[in-house]
Design an enzyme around this catalytic site. Structure first.
Site, PDB file in Angstrom:
ATOM      1  N   ASP A  92      35.832  41.491  44.591  1.00  5.38           N
ATOM      2  CA  ASP A  92      35.800  40.093  45.006  1.00  5.38           C
ATOM      3  C   ASP A  92      37.220  39.548  45.052  1.00  5.38           C
ATOM      4  O   ASP A  92      38.124  40.085  44.406  1.00  5.38           O
ATOM      5  CB  ASP A  92      34.921  39.262  44.077  1.00  5.38           C
ATOM      6  CG  ASP A  92      35.544  39.062  42.694  1.00  5.38           C
ATOM      7  OD1 ASP A  92      35.813  40.082  42.043  1.00  5.38           O
ATOM      8  OD2 ASP A  92      35.755  37.913  42.273  1.00  5.38           O
ATOM      9  N   ASP A 123      45.150  42.271  44.898  1.00 10.30           N
ATOM     10  CA  ASP A 123      44.286  41.735  43.842  1.00 10.30           C
ATOM     11  C   ASP A 123      42.854  41.615  44.345  1.00 10.30           C
ATOM     12  O   ASP A 123      42.451  40.557  44.820  1.00 10.30           O
ATOM     13  CB  ASP A 123      44.832  40.368  43.410  1.00 10.30           C
ATOM     14  CG  ASP A 123      44.060  39.746  42.272  1.00 10.30           C
ATOM     15  OD1 ASP A 123      43.441  40.491  41.509  1.00 10.30           O
ATOM     16  OD2 ASP A 123      44.086  38.506  42.150  1.00 10.30           O
ATOM     17  N   GLU A 156      35.022  38.764  39.368  1.00 12.98           N
ATOM     18  CA  GLU A 156      36.123  38.556  38.434  1.00 12.98           C
ATOM     19  C   GLU A 156      36.870  37.263  38.717  1.00 12.98           C
ATOM     20  O   GLU A 156      37.234  36.524  37.802  1.00 12.98           O
ATOM     21  CB  GLU A 156      37.084  39.747  38.492  1.00 12.98           C
ATOM     22  CG  GLU A 156      38.118  39.784  37.368  1.00 12.98           C
ATOM     23  CD  GLU A 156      39.361  38.951  37.640  1.00 12.98           C
ATOM     24  OE1 GLU A 156      40.084  38.608  36.690  1.00 12.98           O
ATOM     25  OE2 GLU A 156      39.608  38.630  38.826  1.00 12.98           O
TER      26      GLU A 156
END
Length: 454
Positions: A92, A123, A156
């Site tokens: 995510d 990320d 997350e």
């Protein structure tokens, strides 16, 4: 015939890595259905699961976690008696923010000036690709010498705790001798770094109500309490004049005794405008790794375009508080909530809602796995030695894993160095860093297996 060195194998795999990261970045996998369709996260989870199956993983599963998202799990058995290593990443991503500020489409991986741009490139979709590269290189060099579990989280960035609660309910699933969290980053490009501490986080939404409805500012302004003005005053109470965080009862004087962050380098990394001062006191490392930091990340208010001369009856803001190691995030949540209630001006009615929380984390850098990682980093980054730094961000799962598996060694590495600009527009990853960290991880797994056999 002599096997090709790990570094050469991974170099040869980089075109494939770019193609796969392009596919993965294309999923708009923001785990907030109010912003993007849930189907985008489900499609990304399916892609990750298919990638694990293609690498020979067993028991691949889409885990429905309590927050309504999916985490992806797979197991790759190693030689008999080999240790088990858990590799973590998340698929995510943060929302793209202002898409018009991106120099290329946020969900289209684009190469520019030697970097690959796209939301999640560093990320942490790039982190998942890093794991794949390391495992492929080991398979090409005689096989993966450890048993491997992979977990790719689906929420997350939202901090809603789905995987943490799932792991607590199924404690055997992620059990491992060592855990590699691929969601941090080097202190800067080319300087191999493990992250020793993470700040925790609490996220609150505060609503102020002062009137039954909006009023004409000419007819009532000057006496009727304006909720937006009340909110501005309340939020200002969270900072001292120098910008330091001031939450009643929450100390902010800890010091960082490890790798330091020169102020000039920080200003450049943060792209602070000329003439604008940094906020807070102490060293930069103190401020971003060892002390609490409050940030107002959103305010509901009328936009400038189309604004009317009205007093606002209600105002809402979302507040993030980063919690340093040594403090309990639940206690920090209580202190922040009490502060907001106590400092609301003019008797404004206050409502506070918690929307996320994660505990801070401190790794044991004296554990044997760190010796294996140091050797791997020195080989992957010739002329450099492993550095240890903090990280201001939060990975709530770390404390859950540490509590579930107190004997496991936890290491944090990743692709989110300062130039990556994670969580901002124009996020990017350095392909050279992806390559070197993939080499690092492959060599670490080999070194770690050898250390367990010794």
């Amino acid at each position: 015939m002599t096997a090709r060195p790990i570094s050469e194998t991974i170099a040869s795999l980089m075109p494939r890595a770019k193609a796969e990261l392009t596919e993965l970045v294309a999923f708009q996998s923001v785990a907030d259905p109010a912003q993007f369709p849930r189907s985008e996260c489900e499609a990304a989870a399916g892609w990750v699961a298919d990638a694990l199956r293609a690498e020979g993983f067993q028991d691949v599963a889409l885990l429905d976690t309590p927050d309504g998202t999916q985490s992806v799990y797979g197991f790759l058995p190693g030689p008999a008696g080999a240790p088990t290593v858990l590799l973590y990443a998340h698929y995510d991503v943060q929302p793209p923010l202002d898409e018009s500020a991106w120099l290329s489409p946020p969900f289209e991986l684009t190469e520019r000036d030697g970097r690959w741009y796209g939301r999640g490139a560093a990320d942490c979709k790039g982190g998942f690709i890093m794991h794949l590269l390391a495992l492929r290189a080991l398979k090409a060099d005689g096989g993966v010498p450890v048993s491997v579990k992979v977990i790719a989280e689906g929420s997350e960035e939202q901090g809603t705790g789905g995987l943490e609660r799932y792991a607590e309910a199924h404690p055997e699933l992620l059990a491992a001798d060592t855990i590699v969290i691929g969601d941090t980053g080097n202190f800067r490009v080319g300087l191999p770094t493990v992250t020793a501490t993470l700040r925790g986080m609490t996220m609150l939404r505060v609503t102020l109500d002062t009137l039954e409805g909006n009023l004409h500012s000419g007819q009532f302004g000057g006496a009727a309490p304006d909720a937006l003005a009340a909110m501005i005053q309340l939020l200002a109470s969270l900072r001292a004049e120098d910008g330091s965080t001031t939450v009643d009862g929450l100390t902010a004087d800890n010091e960082w005794d490890g790798l330091q962050y020169p102020e000039a380098e920080f200003r450049a990394d943060a792209k602070v405008l000329d003439g604008v001062e940094l906020i807070g006191t102490g060293t930069v490392a103190d401020r971003i790794w060892a002390r609490p930091a409050v940030t107002v990340i959103g305010i509901d208010c009328p936009p400038v375009v189309g604004a009317t001369p009205s007093l606002q009856a209600s105002a809402r803001a979302q507040i993030s508080l980063r919690v340093p190691p040594g403090r309990d995030a639940a206690e920090a949540t209580e202190l922040l909530t009490a502060h907001l209630v106590a400092h609301a001006p003019w008797g404004a009615r206050v409502s506070v809602e918690q929307v996320g929380q994660g505990q801070p984390f401190r790794a044991d850098t004296t554990s044997p796995a760190y010796t294996s990682m140091a050797r791997a980093m020195e080989a992957a980054y010739p002329g450099e030695t492993m550095q240890t730094s903090g990280m201001g961000g939060s990975i709530p799962l770390c404390n859950t894993l540490a509590a579930l598996y107190p004997e496991a060694e936890i290491l944090l590495i990743g692709l989110s160095e300062p130039e990556a600009q994670i969580h901002a527009v124009n996020e990017s990853v350095s392909p050279e860093e992806l390559e070197r960290l993939s080499v690092t991880e492959a060599l670490f797994l080999r070194n770690y297996a050898e250390s367990k056999r010794a």
